[in-house]
Design an enzyme around this catalytic site. Structure first.
Site, short mmCIF file in Angstrom:
data_model
loop_
_atom_site.label_atom_id
_atom_site.label_comp_id
_atom_site.label_asym_id
_atom_site.label_seq_id
_atom_site.Cartn_x
_atom_site.Cartn_y
_atom_site.Cartn_z
N HIS A 140 -9.07 -5.15 1.59
CA HIS A 140 -7.97 -4.40 2.20
C HIS A 140 -8.16 -4.20 3.71
O HIS A 140 -7.20 -3.81 4.40
CB HIS A 140 -7.82 -3.02 1.55
CG HIS A 140 -7.41 -3.07 0.11
ND1 HIS A 140 -6.36 -3.82 -0.34
CD2 HIS A 140 -7.91 -2.44 -0.99
CE1 HIS A 140 -6.23 -3.67 -1.65
NE2 HIS A 140 -7.17 -2.84 -2.06
N HIS A 178 -5.33 -5.04 -6.94
CA HIS A 178 -4.54 -4.67 -5.78
C HIS A 178 -4.42 -5.84 -4.81
O HIS A 178 -5.35 -6.64 -4.67
CB HIS A 178 -5.17 -3.47 -5.07
CG HIS A 178 -5.37 -2.29 -5.96
ND1 HIS A 178 -6.60 -1.90 -6.43
CD2 HIS A 178 -4.46 -1.43 -6.51
CE1 HIS A 178 -6.47 -0.84 -7.21
NE2 HIS A 178 -5.18 -0.55 -7.28
N ASP A 265 -10.80 -4.29 -11.49
CA ASP A 265 -9.90 -3.17 -11.71
C ASP A 265 -8.60 -3.58 -12.38
O ASP A 265 -7.72 -2.74 -12.59
CB ASP A 265 -9.64 -2.40 -10.41
CG ASP A 265 -9.44 -3.28 -9.21
OD1 ASP A 265 -9.37 -4.52 -9.36
OD2 ASP A 265 -9.36 -2.74 -8.08
#
Length: 370
Positions: A140, A178, A265
């Site tokens: 990220h 994500h 995740d």
């Protein structure tokens, strides 16, 4: 397979609060440890050291990155501010849930440098398949901003290193639940780096994460592929994403080296994701990734650790992934708890629509691929 790690990765401590939010919550009897904590890395390391896969692994101690190396991806002003925020004595929230403090800077340098050491080993022929078991995670982190527990983008640094060391084309495949927005941002205008992110549909989550992760964020010549999957996606959706989108792109692009941002995740038990991938799904991903690396790059493959916050099950999934990477088809470590149904099996039309949207966005830039 070669595993790289460094003990300084344990020194980063994001503290306690309400899950990922720092601070004092007077109604909360027992403050929670920040989900990105040293115990998650310890658990993942130990499943590889103590699990049945242990005899098939070679271990290496990494190194600290230099600031000049960090500056190949990140802005100097951002790095100066990051180092100052890590100087303490108090913890600092760089954005709402990305916290640093005393001990964070050595961990940041160790995570980046250990990833670079693994990349160098692959490029020099001292390793073929290498896994950088590091934290804090990185995908990220954008050139000038921290985001989503990430301060420095480890896999982007490795890709930049590969390019400097002669790799004409580099591909990055990210299966963290994500969107790998920082990696996207680093290479959005570079047609020689193909970035593919498989993730849940979550959109932008604020000023620190302006990217949406949608299929229409294509970059230079369509070299950024975002494969959004609907909530509940499990093994079948993830394997279809690899088989029907990622693999055709990789075979057409033909990278010199394949990098993977490996998050767990998306597992059925992770509190930070809403997908239903099981250990068997990760084992199958490992087999596919190793096969693609062997087919396209002479086996030159680097993986870096990203998310995965239910420590026990993340460790089981890691072990399964490594089994797949090593071509082991029969499970060595049983999955003791998988039971959540794969919603993408029960609602295959949803995955059909998700993948169709991705192919439609990419098709003008990849004629004949889809």
């Amino acid at each position: 397979m070669d595993v790289f790690w460094h003990e300084d990765c344990f020194t980063h401590d994001a503290g306690h609060g309400l899950w990922e939010l720092p601070g004092d919550w007077p109604w909360l009897d027992v403050p929670e440890q920040h989900p990105e904590n040293a115990d998650r890395l310890r658990t993942m390391l130990n499943v590889l050291r103590r699990g049945p896969i242990a005899s098939r692994l070679r271990w290496h101690v990494g190194r600290a990155a230099t600031e000049d190396e960090l500056a190949t991806v990140h802005e100097r002003g951002y790095l100066d501010a990051l180092r100052a925020a890590c100087a303490g004595p108090e913890r600092v929230a760089l954005e709402e849930n990305t916290v640093v403090g005393p001990g964070s800077w050595p961990a940041i340098l160790a995570a980046a440098g250990t990833t670079l050491a693994a990349m160098e080993a692959v490029l020099d022929g001292r390793a073929t398949k290498a896994y950088a078991m590091v934290r804090p995670p990185g995908h990220h982190a954008q050139p000038g901003a921290a985001d989503g527990y990430c301060m420095v983008n480890n896999i982007a640094l490795a890709a930049a290193s590969a390019r400097r060391r002669g790799a004409a084309r580099v591909a990055i495949l990210d299966w963290d639940v994500h969107h790998g927005n920082g990696t996207q941002e680093a290479f959005l205008d570079d047609p020689d780096v193909l970035t593919i992110s498989v993730h849940m549909r979550h959109g932008s989550w604020g000023g620190s994460h302006p990217q949406t992760g949608a299929p229409d964020e294509l970059g230079a010549r369509g070299r950024n592929a975002n494969i959004e999957l609907s909530l509940g996606a499990g093994d079948s959706a993830y394997l279809r994403a690899v088989d029907e989108v990622a693999a055709p792109l990789l075979r057409t692009f033909r990278p010199d080296v394949l990098l993977c941002a490996s998050g767990f995740d998306a597992s059925a038990f992770d509190p930070n994701g809403r997908h239903n991938v099981t250990a068997e799904g990760y084992r199958a991903i490992g087999r596919r990734v190793a096969g693609l690396a062997d087919e396209l790059t002479g086996g030159r493959l680097l993986l870096t650790q990203e998310g995965g916050y239910q420590r026990g099950y993340a460790a089981v999934c890691l072990h399964a992934l490594v089994e797949g990477l090593l071509g082991i088809t029969r499970p060595l470590l049983p999955d003791p708890i998988a039971y959540v149904p794969d919603d993408a099996v029960r609602n295959a039309a949803v995955t059909d629509a998700d993948l169709a949207a991705v192919r439609a966005a990419l098709a003008p830039h990849w004629p004949g691929v889809f």
